[in-house]
Write a protein that holds these residues in place. Sequence first.
Motif, PDB file in Angstrom:
ATOM      1  N   GLN A   1       0.830  -1.196   0.000  1.00 47.80           N
ATOM      2  CA  GLN A   1       0.000   0.000   0.000  1.00 47.80           C
ATOM      3  C   GLN A   1       0.869   1.251   0.000  1.00 47.80           C
ATOM      4  N   LYS A   2       2.026   1.177   0.677  1.00 52.50           N
ATOM      5  CA  LYS A   2       2.975   2.288   0.745  1.00 52.50           C
ATOM      6  C   LYS A   2       4.324   1.748   1.192  1.00 52.50           C
ATOM      7  N   GLU A   3       5.343   2.561   1.069  1.00 56.06           N
ATOM      8  CA  GLU A   3       6.697   2.272   1.564  1.00 56.06           C
ATOM      9  C   GLU A   3       7.381   1.090   0.898  1.00 56.06           C
ATOM     10  N   GLY A   4       7.097   0.834  -0.362  1.00 50.44           N
ATOM     11  CA  GLY A   4       7.721  -0.282  -1.064  1.00 50.44           C
ATOM     12  C   GLY A   4       9.230  -0.162  -1.177  1.00 50.44           C
ATOM     13  N   LEU A   5       9.721   1.008  -1.531  1.00 53.57           N
ATOM     14  CA  LEU A   5      11.167   1.199  -1.653  1.00 53.57           C
ATOM     15  C   LEU A   5      11.843   1.052  -0.299  1.00 53.57           C
ATOM     16  N   LYS A   6      11.255   1.628   0.722  1.00 54.62           N
ATOM     17  CA  LYS A   6      11.811   1.516   2.076  1.00 54.62           C
ATOM     18  C   LYS A   6      11.915   0.042   2.485  1.00 54.62           C
ATOM     19  N   ALA A   7      10.875  -0.731   2.204  1.00 53.52           N
ATOM     20  CA  ALA A   7      10.889  -2.162   2.535  1.00 53.52           C
ATOM     21  C   ALA A   7      11.971  -2.892   1.746  1.00 53.52           C
ATOM     22  N   ALA A   8      12.050  -2.647   0.446  1.00 53.88           N
ATOM     23  CA  ALA A   8      13.048  -3.322  -0.390  1.00 53.88           C
ATOM     24  C   ALA A   8      14.460  -2.997   0.088  1.00 53.88           C
ATOM     25  N   GLU A   9      14.704  -1.756   0.430  1.00 50.29           N
ATOM     26  CA  GLU A   9      16.034  -1.372   0.928  1.00 50.29           C
ATOM     27  C   GLU A   9      16.350  -2.108   2.231  1.00 50.29           C
ATOM     28  N   PHE A  10      15.358  -2.247   3.088  1.00 52.42           N
ATOM     29  CA  PHE A  10      15.549  -2.995   4.338  1.00 52.42           C
ATOM     30  C   PHE A  10      15.831  -4.463   4.042  1.00 52.42           C
ATOM     31  N   TYR A  11      15.045  -5.079   3.181  1.00 52.16           N
ATOM     32  CA  TYR A  11      15.199  -6.499   2.881  1.00 52.16           C
ATOM     33  C   TYR A  11      16.577  -6.803   2.297  1.00 52.16           C
ATOM     34  N   VAL A  12      17.056  -5.980   1.366  1.00 52.82           N
ATOM     35  CA  VAL A  12      18.360  -6.277   0.755  1.00 52.82           C
ATOM     36  C   VAL A  12      19.507  -6.077   1.733  1.00 52.82           C
TER      37      VAL A  12
END
Length: 160
Positions: free
Chosen positions: A15-26
Amino acid sequence: MAGLEKKVRTCLWFQKEGLKAAEFYVSLLPDSRIDAVFEHGNAEDPMVVEFTLAGAPMMILTGGNMYKLTPAASISVLTKDQVETDALWEALLEGGGQESMCGWLEDRFGVAWQITPEILPQLICDEDREAGRRAQAAMMQMRKIDIEAIRAAFAGKAVQ
């Protein structure tokens, strides 16, 4: 672009914060990176993020409130030992994640994860079916998987 040569990738609807999540995951796993970001007019919360997570191609589509993440789809990670299990578990819970049962948790972004020590499926599926059942029964009582307790149950020793 690196990572985009793979034909199949998993797409998660945020819904939001996709880039923030991807940066965290990597940041959590080796052989992980952001491969491409497609802004579509919103640099703060881009619509599409293509990334590689431990060698697996992934994609986050930040599409708004139409759909929600559920535990029906999860990211499963095999860990080498208790140290890796603990570190990944704690990192994913940080900032508002929620523990579940049997090695499952939901991170602060709402993505479900299975953090599974690689020994667990080996013991549960062992030729010694009774020992495997004991290991599975022990797992069913846990949130984060405790490798030594699983091994003790497999061996027929009391689980603490």
